[in-house]
Write an enzyme that holds these catalytic residues in place. Structure first.
Site, PDB file in Angstrom:
ATOM      1  N   CYS A   1       0.828  -1.212   0.000  1.00  0.00           N
ATOM      2  CA  CYS A   1       0.000   0.000   0.000  1.00  0.00           C
ATOM      3  C   CYS A   1       0.866   1.266   0.000  1.00  0.00           C
ATOM      4  O   CYS A   1       1.798   1.373   0.797  1.00  0.00           O
ATOM      5  CB  CYS A   1      -0.917   0.004   1.219  1.00  0.00           C
ATOM      6  SG  CYS A   1      -2.074   1.387   1.224  1.00  0.00           S
TER       7      CYS A   1
ATOM      8  N   CYS B 162      -0.851   5.605   6.518  1.00  0.00           N
ATOM      9  CA  CYS B 162      -1.640   5.513   7.751  1.00  0.00           C
ATOM     10  C   CYS B 162      -0.790   4.918   8.875  1.00  0.00           C
ATOM     11  O   CYS B 162      -0.322   3.784   8.784  1.00  0.00           O
ATOM     12  CB  CYS B 162      -2.878   4.668   7.529  1.00  0.00           C
ATOM     13  SG  CYS B 162      -3.885   5.191   6.118  1.00  0.00           S
TER      14      CYS B 162
ATOM     15  N   CYS C 272      -1.341   1.294  10.435  1.00  0.00           N
ATOM     16  CA  CYS C 272      -1.579   0.144   9.559  1.00  0.00           C
ATOM     17  C   CYS C 272      -0.311  -0.641   9.265  1.00  0.00           C
ATOM     18  O   CYS C 272       0.715  -0.082   8.876  1.00  0.00           O
ATOM     19  CB  CYS C 272      -2.200   0.628   8.248  1.00  0.00           C
ATOM     20  SG  CYS C 272      -2.734  -0.734   7.181  1.00  0.00           S
TER      21      CYS C 272
ATOM     22  N   CYS D 251     -16.742 -10.073   4.132  1.00  0.00           N
ATOM     23  CA  CYS D 251     -16.170  -8.744   3.905  1.00  0.00           C
ATOM     24  C   CYS D 251     -14.920  -8.880   3.051  1.00  0.00           C
ATOM     25  O   CYS D 251     -13.946  -9.500   3.475  1.00  0.00           O
ATOM     26  CB  CYS D 251     -15.845  -8.084   5.241  1.00  0.00           C
ATOM     27  SG  CYS D 251     -17.265  -7.981   6.349  1.00  0.00           S
TER      28      CYS D 251
ATOM     29  N   CYS E 286     -19.832  -7.470   1.677  1.00  0.00           N
ATOM     30  CA  CYS E 286     -19.397  -6.088   1.872  1.00  0.00           C
ATOM     31  C   CYS E 286     -18.045  -5.908   1.207  1.00  0.00           C
ATOM     32  O   CYS E 286     -17.171  -6.774   1.324  1.00  0.00           O
ATOM     33  CB  CYS E 286     -19.285  -5.778   3.364  1.00  0.00           C
ATOM     34  SG  CYS E 286     -18.702  -4.106   3.727  1.00  0.00           S
TER      35      CYS E 286
ATOM     36  N   CYS F  74     -20.946   1.210   6.097  1.00  0.00           N
ATOM     37  CA  CYS F  74     -20.280   0.720   7.298  1.00  0.00           C
ATOM     38  C   CYS F  74     -19.075   1.616   7.539  1.00  0.00           C
ATOM     39  O   CYS F  74     -18.223   1.764   6.666  1.00  0.00           O
ATOM     40  CB  CYS F  74     -19.843  -0.727   7.080  1.00  0.00           C
ATOM     41  SG  CYS F  74     -18.802  -1.394   8.379  1.00  0.00           S
TER      42      CYS F  74
ATOM     43  N   ARG G  91     -20.127  -3.236  15.864  1.00  0.00           N
ATOM     44  CA  ARG G  91     -19.321  -4.442  15.679  1.00  0.00           C
ATOM     45  C   ARG G  91     -18.021  -4.337  16.453  1.00  0.00           C
ATOM     46  O   ARG G  91     -17.279  -3.353  16.350  1.00  0.00           O
ATOM     47  CB  ARG G  91     -19.025  -4.646  14.196  1.00  0.00           C
ATOM     48  CG  ARG G  91     -18.181  -5.898  13.930  1.00  0.00           C
ATOM     49  CD  ARG G  91     -18.103  -6.219  12.454  1.00  0.00           C
ATOM     50  NE  ARG G  91     -19.440  -6.331  11.922  1.00  0.00           N
ATOM     51  CZ  ARG G  91     -19.830  -5.776  10.766  1.00  0.00           C
ATOM     52  NH1 ARG G  91     -18.979  -5.089  10.059  1.00  0.00           N
ATOM     53  NH2 ARG G  91     -21.061  -5.921  10.354  1.00  0.00           N
TER      54      ARG G  91
END
Length: 436
Positions: free
Chosen positions: A65, A69, A72, A109, A142, A202, A272
């Site tokens: 990626c 962030c 992460c 997901c 999702c 979500c 959740r």
């Protein structure tokens, strides 16, 4: 306690607490903790009974990626020893999803690291959605692919996606200290695009990044204004090799207070319990079931969760039941609004986490509305969903299956803990059986 009585009354009527009341929940003492859990539990049972929805993560593309962030393990420059691989083929993803469905998950997901999908990526994910739905009748799907551009949410919806996940993660005021390669406003816009396309939105948060109580309340109130159907709560997993590796700020008691505050602010929404629950709640996880109505089964994106059967035993032992495929997750007023194509919703006081028509408590027996539930936040190694770009790279070699790379924690005496979380080495992207 007058505060808790007030919050219960408001939650049962779907009225918004004040910010001062939400802050007061976070400031309660350990002596008051069980009273806080019991009070929020009344609100949870009003709208969701004793049902627990199971969700299952499939990491379609791991690592690689370009976003920065800080939380992460898949970020640009991360030295965390996670699995790195490019896109799974539709049949590979479908086989991975089947393990979760067999374990009782009613929602799959699909997550991919990166800033956001290219049109080619949307095509490949669309084929994966179709493969999963063809193999698993009635399953919800999702997608969590990062920032969306115009038209992409609609294409995912047309392919059969029920929901889209994109987390706000932290307050707008502190977002720039966590991530610099995209903005808080970018995230808000993606959630709104998903809603406008008729997808169940979500969006949630990550706690434990050094934020203040005010930051936590700010992000939860911002989520309330956005009105997602699902609010996943992640607890930071501070992987070695990431900028937040030393941020161990959570106790089980603080985690429970945070979950209670979210439930009071968003009483009729699927809350959740997501990444980091095994690490930070540990033996207190069963108490959290009185606050949340949804969890992930098995492993996360880049970290291993507790055994799937352990999750099922925990739910049963705590007196809860796994939500069946034929049961509507959301209260009727939310499910009906979603099935009717409600895109944006005015968040007004008295409207719960949104302003759907009042009515319909838990277990009202309607068939599962398309997209009713929302995907959870995908906290594997950093407790978040994907956060960055579309670079196609060759998959890295998979580490030896017997190797457990761990995040470390220091206890009150300064001694390092290296036994709290293991990097995922099984399931999607490996030749080993998944945990479900």
């Amino acid at each position: 306690m007058d505060l808790l009585n007030t919050l219960v009354d408001k939650g049962l009527r779907r009225e918004l607490p004040t910010r001062e009341e939400a802050l007061a929940v976070l400031a309660t003492s350990d002596d008051e903790l069980l009273d806080v859990v019991a009070a929020a539990g009344k609100v949870r049972r009003q709208w969701f009974g004793r049902r627990v929805k199971l969700n299952y993560l499939v990491n379609l593309k791991s690592g690689l990626c370009p976003e920065d962030c800080s939380y992460c393990s898949q970020r640009l420059g991360s030295k965390a020893g996670i699995l790195k691989y490019t896109w799974l083929k539709p049949d590979e993803a479908s086989r991975a999803a089947a393990a979760g469905v067999a374990g009782g998950a009613k929602r799959v997901c699909l997550v991919a690291s990166g800033r956001g999908p290219t049109d080619r990526d949307v095509d490949r994910v669309s084929k994966t959605i179709e493969a999963i739905k063809e193999a698993n009748e009635g399953i919800e799907v999702c997608a969590c692919l990062g920032l969306l551009t115009d038209g992409q949410a609609g294409r995912l919806r047309s392919a059969g996606a029920d929901a889209y996940n994109h987390n706000l993660n932290t307050s707008e005021e502190t977002y720039g200290a966590i991530t610099t390669t995209h903005t808080y406003a970018d995230r808000v816009e993606t959630v709104q695009q998903a809603q406008a396309a008729g997808l169940s939105a979500c969006s949630g948060l990550i706690a434990g990044m050094g934020e203040s109580d005010k930051d936590l309340v700010d992000v939860v109130f911002a989520l309330r204004d956005l009105d997602p159907d699902s609010v996943p709560v992640n607890f930071l997993i501070p992987f070695e090799g990431t900028p937040l590796a030393k941020e161990w700020n959570l106790t089980p008691q603080r985690c429970l207070r945070i979950l209670a505050m979210v439930r009071f602010v968003c009483p009729d929404v699927e809350v959740r319990l997501a990444g980091g629950r095994e690490v930070h709640l540990r033996s207190m996880q069963p108490l959290a079931l009185h606050l949340v109505n949804s969890i992930f089964l098995g492993d996360y994106l880049t970290s291993e969760g507790q055994a799937g059967q352990t999750d099922l035993d925990m739910i049963a032992d705590a007196g809860f039941e796994v939500e069946g495929a034929g049961t509507t997750t959301l209260p009727r007023h939310r499910a009906d609004a979603l099935a009717g194509g409600c895109g944006t919703r005015d968040a007004a006081a008295g409207g719960g986490c949104g302003s759907h028509e009042a009515g319909g408590a838990a277990g009202d027996g309607a068939p599962e509305a398309s997209g009713a539930g929302g995907c959870g936040s995908h906290g594997g190694g950093g407790g978040c969903g994907p956060c960055g770009g579309h670079a196609e790279q060759e998959p890295a070699a998979v580490a030896d299956a017997g190797e457990h790379v761990t995040a470390s924690r220091r206890d009150a005496n300064g001694a390092a803990r290296t036994d709290l979380v293991a990097v995922r080495r099984r399931g999607a992207g490996t030749d080993l059986a998944p945990n479900a």
